[in-house]
Design a protein around this motif. Sequence first.
Motif, PDB file in Angstrom:
ATOM      1  N   ALA A  30       0.929  -1.361   0.097  1.00  0.00           N
ATOM      2  CA  ALA A  30       0.075  -0.147   0.155  1.00  0.00           C
ATOM      3  C   ALA A  30       0.823   1.301   0.042  1.00  0.00           C
ATOM      4  N   ARG A  31       1.869   1.296   0.884  1.00  0.00           N
ATOM      5  CA  ARG A  31       2.608   2.315   0.852  1.00  0.00           C
ATOM      6  C   ARG A  31       3.504   2.553  -0.398  1.00  0.00           C
ATOM      7  N   LEU A  32       3.797   1.492  -1.170  1.00  0.00           N
ATOM      8  CA  LEU A  32       4.286   1.591  -2.565  1.00  0.00           C
ATOM      9  C   LEU A  32       3.457   2.394  -3.577  1.00  0.00           C
ATOM     10  N   ALA A  33       2.461   1.705  -3.518  1.00  0.00           N
ATOM     11  CA  ALA A  33       1.096   2.408  -4.340  1.00  0.00           C
ATOM     12  C   ALA A  33       0.874   3.625  -4.046  1.00  0.00           C
ATOM     13  N   ALA A  37       1.706   6.726  -7.035  1.00  0.00           N
ATOM     14  CA  ALA A  37       0.672   7.484  -7.147  1.00  0.00           C
ATOM     15  C   ALA A  37       0.994   9.192  -6.965  1.00  0.00           C
ATOM     16  N   VAL A  38       1.450   9.239  -5.991  1.00  0.00           N
ATOM     17  CA  VAL A  38       1.930  10.810  -5.556  1.00  0.00           C
ATOM     18  C   VAL A  38       2.784  11.264  -6.464  1.00  0.00           C
ATOM     19  N   THR A  39       4.221  10.592  -6.594  1.00  0.00           N
ATOM     20  CA  THR A  39       5.189  10.875  -7.570  1.00  0.00           C
ATOM     21  C   THR A  39       4.787  11.008  -8.920  1.00  0.00           C
ATOM     22  N   GLU A  40       4.024  10.035  -9.306  1.00  0.00           N
ATOM     23  CA  GLU A  40       3.472  10.319 -10.959  1.00  0.00           C
ATOM     24  C   GLU A  40       2.752  11.784 -10.925  1.00  0.00           C
ATOM     25  N   ARG A  41       1.736  11.819 -10.137  1.00  0.00           N
ATOM     26  CA  ARG A  41       0.999  13.308 -10.111  1.00  0.00           C
ATOM     27  C   ARG A  41       1.893  14.414 -10.060  1.00  0.00           C
ATOM     28  N   CYS A  42       2.903  14.215  -9.377  1.00  0.00           N
ATOM     29  CA  CYS A  42       3.760  15.514  -9.155  1.00  0.00           C
ATOM     30  C   CYS A  42       4.631  15.712 -10.329  1.00  0.00           C
ATOM     31  N   ARG A  43       5.140  14.568 -11.040  1.00  0.00           N
ATOM     32  CA  ARG A  43       5.779  14.425 -12.122  1.00  0.00           C
ATOM     33  C   ARG A  43       5.152  15.043 -13.471  1.00  0.00           C
ATOM     34  N   THR A  44       3.913  14.351 -13.543  1.00  0.00           N
ATOM     35  CA  THR A  44       2.978  14.716 -14.649  1.00  0.00           C
ATOM     36  C   THR A  44       2.343  16.254 -14.539  1.00  0.00           C
ATOM     37  N   THR A  45       2.408  16.931 -13.256  1.00  0.00           N
ATOM     38  CA  THR A  45       1.691  18.207 -13.051  1.00  0.00           C
ATOM     39  C   THR A  45       2.826  19.232 -13.044  1.00  0.00           C
ATOM     40  N   HIS A  46       4.354  18.569 -12.990  1.00  0.00           N
ATOM     41  CA  HIS A  46       5.413  19.392 -12.892  1.00  0.00           C
ATOM     42  C   HIS A  46       5.243  20.223 -11.567  1.00  0.00           C
ATOM     43  N   THR A  47       4.619  19.578 -10.226  1.00  0.00           N
ATOM     44  CA  THR A  47       4.693  20.195  -8.984  1.00  0.00           C
ATOM     45  C   THR A  47       5.434  19.657  -8.202  1.00  0.00           C
ATOM     46  N   PRO A  48       6.291  20.434  -7.400  1.00  0.00           N
ATOM     47  CA  PRO A  48       7.106  19.725  -6.463  1.00  0.00           C
ATOM     48  C   PRO A  48       6.651  18.983  -5.268  1.00  0.00           C
ATOM     49  N   CYS A  49       6.748  17.866  -5.168  1.00  0.00           N
ATOM     50  CA  CYS A  49       6.260  17.056  -3.761  1.00  0.00           C
ATOM     51  C   CYS A  49       7.221  17.249  -2.697  1.00  0.00           C
ATOM     52  N   ASP A  50       6.674  17.621  -1.553  1.00  0.00           N
ATOM     53  CA  ASP A  50       7.281  17.850  -0.342  1.00  0.00           C
ATOM     54  C   ASP A  50       7.399  16.184   0.439  1.00  0.00           C
ATOM     55  N   PRO A  51       8.680  16.124   0.561  1.00  0.00           N
ATOM     56  CA  PRO A  51       8.988  14.662   1.258  1.00  0.00           C
ATOM     57  C   PRO A  51       8.514  14.464   2.554  1.00  0.00           C
ATOM     58  N   VAL A  52       8.279  15.320   3.327  1.00  0.00           N
ATOM     59  CA  VAL A  52       7.704  15.419   4.760  1.00  0.00           C
ATOM     60  C   VAL A  52       6.005  15.037   4.416  1.00  0.00           C
ATOM     61  N   ALA A  53       5.601  15.683   3.613  1.00  0.00           N
ATOM     62  CA  ALA A  53       4.004  15.578   3.433  1.00  0.00           C
ATOM     63  C   ALA A  53       3.926  13.875   2.724  1.00  0.00           C
ATOM     64  N   LEU A  54       4.716  13.715   1.756  1.00  0.00           N
ATOM     65  CA  LEU A  54       4.813  12.012   1.452  1.00  0.00           C
ATOM     66  C   LEU A  54       4.855  11.312   2.402  1.00  0.00           C
ATOM     67  N   ASP A  56       4.249  11.654   5.738  1.00  0.00           N
ATOM     68  CA  ASP A  56       2.698  11.767   6.289  1.00  0.00           C
ATOM     69  C   ASP A  56       1.802  10.826   5.576  1.00  0.00           C
ATOM     70  N   ALA A  57       1.615  11.032   4.408  1.00  0.00           N
ATOM     71  CA  ALA A  57       0.532  10.028   3.758  1.00  0.00           C
ATOM     72  C   ALA A  57       1.099   8.552   3.757  1.00  0.00           C
ATOM     73  N   LEU A  58       2.349   8.283   3.747  1.00  0.00           N
ATOM     74  CA  LEU A  58       3.023   6.909   3.788  1.00  0.00           C
ATOM     75  C   LEU A  58       2.518   6.352   5.309  1.00  0.00           C
ATOM     76  N   LEU A  59       2.790   7.368   6.342  1.00  0.00           N
ATOM     77  CA  LEU A  59       2.584   6.828   7.466  1.00  0.00           C
ATOM     78  C   LEU A  59       1.047   6.571   7.851  1.00  0.00           C
ATOM     79  N   VAL A  60       0.329   7.382   7.254  1.00  0.00           N
ATOM     80  CA  VAL A  60      -1.276   7.310   7.343  1.00  0.00           C
ATOM     81  C   VAL A  60      -1.653   5.909   6.881  1.00  0.00           C
TER      82      VAL A  60
END
Length: 147
Positions: A30-33, A37-54, A56-60
Amino acid sequence: MCEEHRTPTVHERPGAQRTAPSRSCNPADARLAVERAVTERCRTTHTPCDPVALGDALLVVSELMTNAILHGGGVTDFRVDVVDADVSVSVCDRSDRLPVARNAADLRRRQRVGGHGWPIVCRLARDVHVAELPAGGKCITAVVPFS
């Protein structure tokens, strides 16, 4: 392993990506999924992904999956939806019991092992929704901002 399938639904907002497993999965899958998903979204939208926020999502997702396994009779469904700057994680299980936060100490004031998962989910997620399922069980959805 959680195999990913992106399938837009009628209820999704434009630009949403949805990932769902084709069979049951464990917390690591589930963490890998979620990470994919988040990495792909950031890549396709050219949006930086906050590693701390990622993180948090992985921990949740780890806590929700673990709680479903330990207290909910097992995972019956898992979904991750990426919409705008949020990741929505849904974990369904067989139990009708609602999650509760336990006291950190027992009656003798000794620290208990475990019992921290639900408070972690509630603290890190911007929104948490618990829904009863028609065939029994429940589905918990947590929305975590990732940017």
